[in-house]
Scaffold this motif. Structure first.
Motif, PDB file in Angstrom:
ATOM      1  N   PRO A 167      44.738  48.805  24.790  1.00 56.36           N
ATOM      2  CA  PRO A 167      45.699  49.198  23.750  1.00 56.36           C
ATOM      3  C   PRO A 167      47.124  49.222  24.283  1.00 56.36           C
ATOM      4  O   PRO A 167      47.363  49.391  25.482  1.00 56.36           O
ATOM      5  CB  PRO A 167      45.235  50.601  23.353  1.00 56.36           C
ATOM      6  N   VAL A 168      48.064  49.057  23.369  1.00 51.28           N
ATOM      7  CA  VAL A 168      49.487  49.065  23.708  1.00 51.28           C
ATOM      8  C   VAL A 168      50.162  50.163  22.895  1.00 51.28           C
ATOM      9  O   VAL A 168      49.976  50.258  21.679  1.00 51.28           O
ATOM     10  CB  VAL A 168      50.140  47.704  23.406  1.00 51.28           C
ATOM     11  N   ALA A 169      50.935  50.995  23.578  1.00 57.70           N
ATOM     12  CA  ALA A 169      51.641  52.094  22.907  1.00 57.70           C
ATOM     13  C   ALA A 169      53.047  51.669  22.507  1.00 57.70           C
ATOM     14  O   ALA A 169      53.591  50.686  23.014  1.00 57.70           O
ATOM     15  CB  ALA A 169      51.697  53.303  23.829  1.00 57.70           C
ATOM     16  N   LEU A 185      40.308  42.323  43.691  1.00 57.41           N
ATOM     17  CA  LEU A 185      41.354  42.672  42.729  1.00 57.41           C
ATOM     18  C   LEU A 185      40.954  42.265  41.316  1.00 57.41           C
ATOM     19  O   LEU A 185      41.205  43.002  40.355  1.00 57.41           O
ATOM     20  CB  LEU A 185      42.672  41.989  43.119  1.00 57.41           C
ATOM     21  N   PHE A 186      40.312  41.112  41.185  1.00 57.66           N
ATOM     22  CA  PHE A 186      39.849  40.689  39.864  1.00 57.66           C
ATOM     23  C   PHE A 186      38.860  41.703  39.292  1.00 57.66           C
ATOM     24  O   PHE A 186      38.973  42.122  38.129  1.00 57.66           O
ATOM     25  CB  PHE A 186      39.192  39.311  39.946  1.00 57.66           C
ATOM     26  N   VAL A 187      37.886  42.088  40.090  1.00 60.79           N
ATOM     27  CA  VAL A 187      36.862  43.025  39.604  1.00 60.79           C
ATOM     28  C   VAL A 187      37.490  44.376  39.283  1.00 60.79           C
ATOM     29  O   VAL A 187      37.186  44.998  38.257  1.00 60.79           O
ATOM     30  CB  VAL A 187      35.743  43.176  40.651  1.00 60.79           C
ATOM     31  N   PHE A 188      38.396  44.836  40.141  1.00 58.41           N
ATOM     32  CA  PHE A 188      39.037  46.130  39.917  1.00 58.41           C
ATOM     33  C   PHE A 188      39.794  46.136  38.591  1.00 58.41           C
ATOM     34  O   PHE A 188      39.649  47.061  37.770  1.00 58.41           O
ATOM     35  CB  PHE A 188      39.995  46.442  41.068  1.00 58.41           C
ATOM     36  N   TYR A 189      40.596  45.096  38.349  1.00 58.86           N
ATOM     37  CA  TYR A 189      41.395  45.086  37.120  1.00 58.86           C
ATOM     38  C   TYR A 189      40.571  44.695  35.898  1.00 58.86           C
ATOM     39  O   TYR A 189      40.964  45.014  34.775  1.00 58.86           O
ATOM     40  CB  TYR A 189      42.605  44.179  37.294  1.00 58.86           C
ATOM     41  N   ALA A 190      39.443  44.016  36.100  1.00 60.71           N
ATOM     42  CA  ALA A 190      38.543  43.788  34.977  1.00 60.71           C
ATOM     43  C   ALA A 190      37.934  45.103  34.502  1.00 60.71           C
ATOM     44  O   ALA A 190      37.681  45.287  33.308  1.00 60.71           O
ATOM     45  CB  ALA A 190      37.437  42.807  35.373  1.00 60.71           C
ATOM     46  N   GLU A 191      37.719  46.031  35.430  1.00 67.31           N
ATOM     47  CA  GLU A 191      37.182  47.348  35.078  1.00 67.31           C
ATOM     48  C   GLU A 191      38.281  48.308  34.637  1.00 67.31           C
ATOM     49  O   GLU A 191      38.005  49.289  33.950  1.00 67.31           O
ATOM     50  CB  GLU A 191      36.423  47.938  36.271  1.00 67.31           C
ATOM     51  N   HIS A 192      39.527  48.038  35.027  1.00 71.28           N
ATOM     52  CA  HIS A 192      40.647  48.916  34.684  1.00 71.28           C
ATOM     53  C   HIS A 192      41.817  48.090  34.133  1.00 71.28           C
ATOM     54  O   HIS A 192      42.913  48.064  34.720  1.00 71.28           O
ATOM     55  CB  HIS A 192      41.111  49.706  35.909  1.00 71.28           C
ATOM     56  N   PRO A 193      41.632  47.402  33.006  1.00 69.89           N
ATOM     57  CA  PRO A 193      42.704  46.534  32.498  1.00 69.89           C
ATOM     58  C   PRO A 193      43.964  47.289  32.108  1.00 69.89           C
ATOM     59  O   PRO A 193      45.046  46.712  32.071  1.00 69.89           O
ATOM     60  CB  PRO A 193      42.056  45.864  31.276  1.00 69.89           C
ATOM     61  N   GLU A 194      43.830  48.590  31.820  1.00 72.49           N
ATOM     62  CA  GLU A 194      45.013  49.362  31.438  1.00 72.49           C
ATOM     63  C   GLU A 194      45.986  49.531  32.603  1.00 72.49           C
ATOM     64  O   GLU A 194      47.145  49.890  32.411  1.00 72.49           O
ATOM     65  CB  GLU A 194      44.583  50.727  30.909  1.00 72.49           C
ATOM     66  N   ARG A 195      45.521  49.246  33.831  1.00 71.45           N
ATOM     67  CA  ARG A 195      46.393  49.400  34.993  1.00 71.45           C
ATOM     68  C   ARG A 195      47.158  48.122  35.316  1.00 71.45           C
ATOM     69  O   ARG A 195      47.986  48.113  36.227  1.00 71.45           O
ATOM     70  CB  ARG A 195      45.565  49.831  36.202  1.00 71.45           C
TER      71      ARG A 195
END
Length: 879
Positions: free
Chosen positions: A319-321, A663-673
């Motif tokens: 989501p985008v605020a 890094l791909f796996v980390f941001y795939a699990e935490h796309p908000e970051r």
């Protein structure tokens, strides 16, 4: 909870790893002059003008009025106006029209299709803004293959892609046809709509299409919308499809593929690229009140003011605020070419059934503040002071040019090997390899490993000649084998290239540091450059290689710590990471392709051949590397140094490619970051800045400094060595040894200062394209330099004239290959070496010339003594 996980939690609570959402900031611009606003207008940008044309609305009372269609063209002059942005009338369309598609290109705003109260149209036209006449000009384009309303469109460069809507007033007639129109070139007779494969999903209207890069290629994305059946049944769509055009992806292209569904329907919304790999989806009807408009009428709450961000690499939604409102059936456009810095203009549209708004918003990404704290600064400061201290220590041991240029040949072999490793692994590589693996896969991994394959050749075929002539400059061999002109040509080319390389490494490293630390680009360049000049000028090569060793350990240590933290945070640890990576094909390494067109792809033969040539060039002919061969006391230790580098490359490559996958796996699990403000190739700096705890972040930033400084300090010392040894000493043989030493130090400062100045110029002026051309010309000579050494070592017939012809022809052939063929860039080095070698050998057979003495200078005569005439005194200082 296990001890190690408890430790991770403790670290993450110390100011890192906090979740946040992408957030927008908004400003209001002057409203559309039509006080009711319109829905379905053609919207685009040409220059500094935002064009809004046509559309439809309802006069109040809206529930009693018929829809009215408009032909008015309005122009928002958003920039360069003394009184601020203002609207002016821009003329009229040929007919009242709305609900077509519109796309901004360099040629103008492409408009196609649309309808009025009774008819859908196939006409297409181009709107351009004439600033002098303050008028919108219209130019006809080839019509669409069929009438189309409620479609969607996007552009990659000047190629427009259109997903057809319906050829009638009913969405039940919608078709999944997909077309493209290439507007490149000025010959309008070549502008023809092409039928492309349809997406593998249902036909639709009110879909969203936008273009963005997916880490491999620029693609278009089609998503959401609404379809209707013949019996009036309605399906609200959440599906997403990606289309990679053939010319934007290797070989035949990938075509369409299904991507992650939207969290909700966003029909009639609008999409726009954000940063390098995000798509911003603004507004859209989620369908929660679909079909209830006639019941709710004026009590309808309006469409939700929500936005979503899609990340094309990790295939995730977040989501985008900060969305101020959510008009539908309008098109968001960007006022300028930069997908991050230039504002997004969201004009007019429908805010609830039958109600339009004249409001216009300007949207930007809300910037994040730097999280680089005092502890991080302290760690970085200690590292930088330590490097200067090393230079000061070794300045006490530098008594002559042999100490300054070759470290007195007392460098331990393992230190020399690690110095080679650190020199070849610049800060660009430190960030680029993880970014490449993050965005794509492991296809480039074999390129790095080819260093191991080339090492026996370098040790057995090249090293003996450098050691035999006791070279200070690598190019001394070329004079003995050919003549002095060849030596000076090679040395001069090396110096020019290294000055450019220093500037590029400094400026690109500073770009990353500026987004991690409070330092500006200019401050980062000055800090890295001036400290490197200081310790390099003081301690010479000995200071350089010892600092390289420390820097390589800092660099690897920071990467290991970062990887460990990621593994502790991803679900399932190592096995969970490997599972997610395998699901997304991130561990793919080998492309089997031996087709006639495979030379333009990352087929395994291209990767292996390209990797072999890319490794051979620096390890056989680059002064910065060869200098390390000569810094140890004997050939056996030089061999060990070269093998040390080769062995270090393997775990380092595994580490950095593994870091990219993690890094791909980390941001795939935490796309908000994920922060759209960070470029894709700065994904590692993003992790450093946002996820690492205080102190550790400073250590990894020190690793970036280390990688940059190891490269630029090597360049400074090797350039100084080349100029003194190749250009001064042969012509100033009466100079005393202290004069050469002080000249070497002065040249180190001079070249270092020149590199810093050029890097600052890059950071403050938009001259990168000109410099890119200059560096491309110099880069053409890399393969030629290797070809010269190969000619000298592996042939007996080659002579100086033939060698120079080979160097020039090799550069010319490589230039032609780059400009006129689709040859993959991995093969450029191989093409340069092969062309230079073959042309030089043939020219030597054809051109008359006195055959040079080759005793001891080729692999066929290496056991013979070098003739006295080839051994000009170099007046080396005593060791």
């Amino acid at each position: 909870m296990t001890t190690w996980r408890a430790l991770v939690v403790l670290l993450l609570l110390c100011g890192c790893g906090q979740a946040w959402a992408i957030e927008l900031t908004s400003d209001t611009l002057p409203p559309l002059p039509d006080p009711l606003g319109v829905a379905g207008p053609f919207v685009g940008v040409d220059g500094d003008a935002v064009i809004v044309a046509g559309g439809a609305n309802f006069a109040p009372p809206v529930w009693e009025a018929e829809k009215a269609w408009h032909d008015a063209i309005w122009v928002l002059l958003a920039r360069g106006q003394e009184a601020g942005p203002r609207w002016i009338a821009g003329g009229q369309l040929e007919r009242p029209l709305g609900y077509g598609v519109s796309v901004s290109t360099s040629k103008g705003v492409v408009c196609a299709g649309g309808n009025d109260a009774t008819t859908a149209f196939e006409a297409a036209f181009l709107l351009t803004w004439n600033d002098q006449q303050q008028q919108v000009e219209q130019r006809p384009l080839p019509p669409l293959p069929q009438p189309s309303a409620y479609g969607s469109a996007a552009a990659i460069g000047d190629t427009v892609y259109v997903a057809a809507g319906t050829p009638s007033a009913s969405l039940a007639d919608a078709t999944p046809r997909f077309w493209s129109l290439d507007l490149s070139g000025d010959d309008a007779s070549r502008w023809v709509w092409q039928e492309l494969p349809a997406w593998p999903g249902p036909a639709r209207g009110f879909g969203i299409m936008a273009a963005q890069h997916n880490g491999e290629a620029a693609c278009v994305y089609l998503m959401s919308g609404r379809r209707e059946g013949e019996q009036g049944e309605v399906e609200l769509l959440q599906d997403v499809y990606e289309f990679c055009p053939p010319r934007h992806l290797e070989a035949a292209g990938r075509g369409w593929r299904r991507r992650a569904d939207l969290p909700r329907c966003v029909m009639a919304g609008t999409g726009v690229a954000l940063g390098q790999s995000h798509l911003l989806v603004l507004g859209g009807d989620n369908g929660s009140l679909f079909g209830k408009a006639d019941i709710l009428r004026d009590d309808h709450p309006g469409f939700p003011a929500e936005a979503l961000a899609y990340h094309t690499i990790t295939d995730t939604w977040t989501p985008v605020a900060g969305m101020p409102a959510a008009p539908v059936t309008t098109t968001a456009v960007r006022l300028g070419p930069d997908p991050l810095l230039d504002p997004i203009i969201l004009p007019t549209g429908e805010i609830r059934p039958r109600v339009r708004t004249p409001a216009v918003w300007s949207l930007r990404l809300k910037p994040e503040e730097s999280r680089f704290g005092g502890l991080d600064a302290a760690v970085l400061g200690l590292y930088l002071l330590a490097m200067v201290a090393v230079g000061g220590w070794f300045s006490l041991r530098t008594k002559n040019t042999d100490d300054f240029f070759r470290g007195g040949q007392r460098i331990p072999w393992i230190v020399a090997g690690l110095s080679i490793f650190a020199t070849m692994l610049s800060s660009i590589t430190f960030m680029a390899i993880p970014a490449k693996a993050y965005a794509t896969d492991w296809v480039y991994f074999p390129v790095n490993i080819m260093v191991v394959v080339v090492t026996p050749l370098v040790v057995g075929m090249f090293l003996p000649f450098f050691r035999k002539i006791d070279a200070t400059s690598a190019y001394e061999y070329l004079e003995k084998r050919f003549n002095r002109f060849v030596r000076l040509f090679a040395s001069g080319s090396f110096v020019l290239f290294q000055v450019g390389r220093m500037a590029v490494v400094l400026s690109l490293s500073a770009l990353a540091l500026a987004v991690i630390t409070p330092l500006s680009e200019q401050q980062s360049i000055l800090l890295m450059g001036l400290l490197s000049i200081l310790y390099c000028a003081l301690g010479g090569l000995e200071a350089v290689v010892w600092t390289d060793t420390v820097q390589s350990l800092v660099l690897l240590g920071g990467a290991v710590a970062s990887l460990a933290l990621i593994l502790m945070q991803v679900d399932g640890g190592v096995f969970g990471l490997l599972g997610v990576a395998d699901t997304h094909q991130k561990l793919h390494m080998i492309n089997i392709d031996f087709s006639p067109t495979s030379f333009s792809t990352t087929a395994i033969w291209v990767v292996v051949l390209g990797g072999l040539a890319q490794a051979l060039v620096p390890y056989s002919s680059d002064m910065a590397v060869v200098q390390r061969y000569m810094a140890v006391s004997d050939r056996a230790r030089a061999r060990r140094a070269i093998w040390t580098n080769a062995i270090a490359v393997v775990p380092a490559s595994l580490l950095f490619f593994g870091m990219g996958t993690a890094l791909f796996v980390f941001y795939a699990e935490h796309p908000e970051r994920l922060d759209p403000a960070f470029r894709t190739d700065a994904i590692f700096p993003l992790f450093i800045a946002r996820e690492l705890p205080a102190g550790l972040s400073g250590l990894v930033v020190a690793g970036i400094f280390a990688a940059a400084q190891s490269t630029i300090s090597t360049s400074m010392n090797s350039m100084s060595t080349a100029v003194v040894t190749d250009f001064v000493r042969p012509f100033a043989s009466r100079w005393q040894e202290p004069a050469y030493l002080w000249l070497g130090r002065g040249l180190t400062v001079l070249f270092g200062g020149l590199g810093v100045w050029l890097a600052l110029l890059f950071a403050s002026a938009d001259i990168k394209s000109l410099w890119d051309q200059f560096m491309t010309i110099l880069g053409l000579l890399g393969g030629s330099m290797c070809g010269l050494f190969c000619l000298g070592i592996f042939t007996t017939r080659a002579h100086a004239s033939g060698a120079m012809v080979g160097a020039i022809v090799g550069a010319a052939v490589l230039s032609a290959v780059q400009q006129f063929t689709d040859t993959h860039l991995l093969l450029y080095a191989a093409v340069g070496v092969a062309a230079s070698f073959l042309a030089g050998y043939v020219a030597s057979l054809l051109l008359p010339a006195k055959q040079p003495a080759i005793q001891g200078l080729t692999i066929y005569t290496i056991g013979e003594a070098i003739p006295e005439a080839s051994q000009e005194p170099q007046q080396r200082s005593p060791t």
